[in-house]
Write a protein that holds these residues in place. Structure first.
Motif, PDB file in Angstrom:
ATOM      1  N   PRO A 152       1.360  -3.799  71.566  1.00  0.00           N
ATOM      2  CA  PRO A 152       0.780  -2.891  72.555  1.00  0.00           C
ATOM      3  C   PRO A 152       0.169  -1.661  71.884  1.00  0.00           C
ATOM      4  N   ALA A 153      -0.737  -1.018  72.597  1.00  0.00           N
ATOM      5  CA  ALA A 153      -1.365   0.208  72.084  1.00  0.00           C
ATOM      6  C   ALA A 153      -0.326   1.327  72.017  1.00  0.00           C
ATOM      7  N   ILE A 154      -0.465   2.175  71.016  1.00  0.00           N
ATOM      8  CA  ILE A 154       0.410   3.339  70.858  1.00  0.00           C
ATOM      9  C   ILE A 154      -0.452   4.587  71.063  1.00  0.00           C
ATOM     10  N   GLU A 155      -0.102   5.378  72.061  1.00  0.00           N
ATOM     11  CA  GLU A 155      -0.871   6.590  72.334  1.00  0.00           C
ATOM     12  C   GLU A 155      -0.540   7.658  71.297  1.00  0.00           C
ATOM     13  N   LEU A 156      -1.566   8.113  70.573  1.00  0.00           N
ATOM     14  CA  LEU A 156      -1.387   9.156  69.568  1.00  0.00           C
ATOM     15  C   LEU A 156      -1.737  10.530  70.127  1.00  0.00           C
ATOM     16  N   MET A 157      -2.707  10.577  71.037  1.00  0.00           N
ATOM     17  CA  MET A 157      -3.103  11.851  71.645  1.00  0.00           C
ATOM     18  C   MET A 157      -3.774  11.579  72.985  1.00  0.00           C
ATOM     19  N   ASN A 158      -3.481  12.430  73.944  1.00  0.00           N
ATOM     20  CA  ASN A 158      -4.143  12.394  75.245  1.00  0.00           C
ATOM     21  C   ASN A 158      -4.132  13.831  75.752  1.00  0.00           C
ATOM     22  N   ARG A 159      -5.245  14.508  75.552  1.00  0.00           N
ATOM     23  CA  ARG A 159      -5.283  15.951  75.819  1.00  0.00           C
ATOM     24  C   ARG A 159      -6.534  16.358  76.570  1.00  0.00           C
ATOM     25  N   ARG A 160      -6.380  17.282  77.477  1.00  0.00           N
ATOM     26  CA  ARG A 160      -7.512  17.884  78.183  1.00  0.00           C
ATOM     27  C   ARG A 160      -7.470  19.372  77.868  1.00  0.00           C
ATOM     28  N   ILE A 161      -8.573  19.894  77.369  1.00  0.00           N
ATOM     29  CA  ILE A 161      -8.648  21.296  76.969  1.00  0.00           C
ATOM     30  C   ILE A 161      -9.658  22.000  77.873  1.00  0.00           C
ATOM     31  N   GLN A 162      -9.174  22.941  78.667  1.00  0.00           N
ATOM     32  CA  GLN A 162     -10.054  23.688  79.572  1.00  0.00           C
ATOM     33  C   GLN A 162     -10.882  24.669  78.748  1.00  0.00           C
ATOM     34  N   MET A 163     -12.194  24.530  78.809  1.00  0.00           N
ATOM     35  CA  MET A 163     -13.093  25.382  78.037  1.00  0.00           C
ATOM     36  C   MET A 163     -13.594  26.564  78.872  1.00  0.00           C
ATOM     37  N   ASP A 164     -13.736  26.330  80.153  1.00  0.00           N
ATOM     38  CA  ASP A 164     -14.250  27.316  81.092  1.00  0.00           C
ATOM     39  C   ASP A 164     -13.755  26.886  82.477  1.00  0.00           C
ATOM     40  N   GLU A 165     -14.054  27.656  83.482  1.00  0.00           N
ATOM     41  CA  GLU A 165     -13.618  27.314  84.831  1.00  0.00           C
ATOM     42  C   GLU A 165     -14.132  25.941  85.261  1.00  0.00           C
TER      43      GLU A 165
END
Length: 69
Positions: free
Chosen positions: A2-15
């Protein structure tokens, strides 16, 4: 394997803008890619994807800029 999640991120840059990063380790590799990662890096403004780098089965590594692949 199975796939191994290494990163899953959301970065808010602006509103109304964010960057999204997702990286999975996969085996076997995605058809068209020479590595064992499934990934997506996107920049979204007002709900519209402005830029995205990713890999898909059959297409391999590619980019999307302002709606063009």
């Amino acid at each position: 394997m199975p796939a191994i999640e290494l990163m899953n991120r959301r970065i808010q840059m602006d509103e109304n803008a964010f960057a999204s990063i997702r990286i999975l380790k996969v085996k076997p590799s995605i058809a068209g890619s020479q590595h064992h990662y499934k990934y997506s890096l996107a920049y979204v403004v007002n709900g519209e994807c402005i830029m995205r780098y990713d890999n898909e089965r059959g297409k391999g590594d590619h980019k999307h800029i302002d709606g063009q692949e």
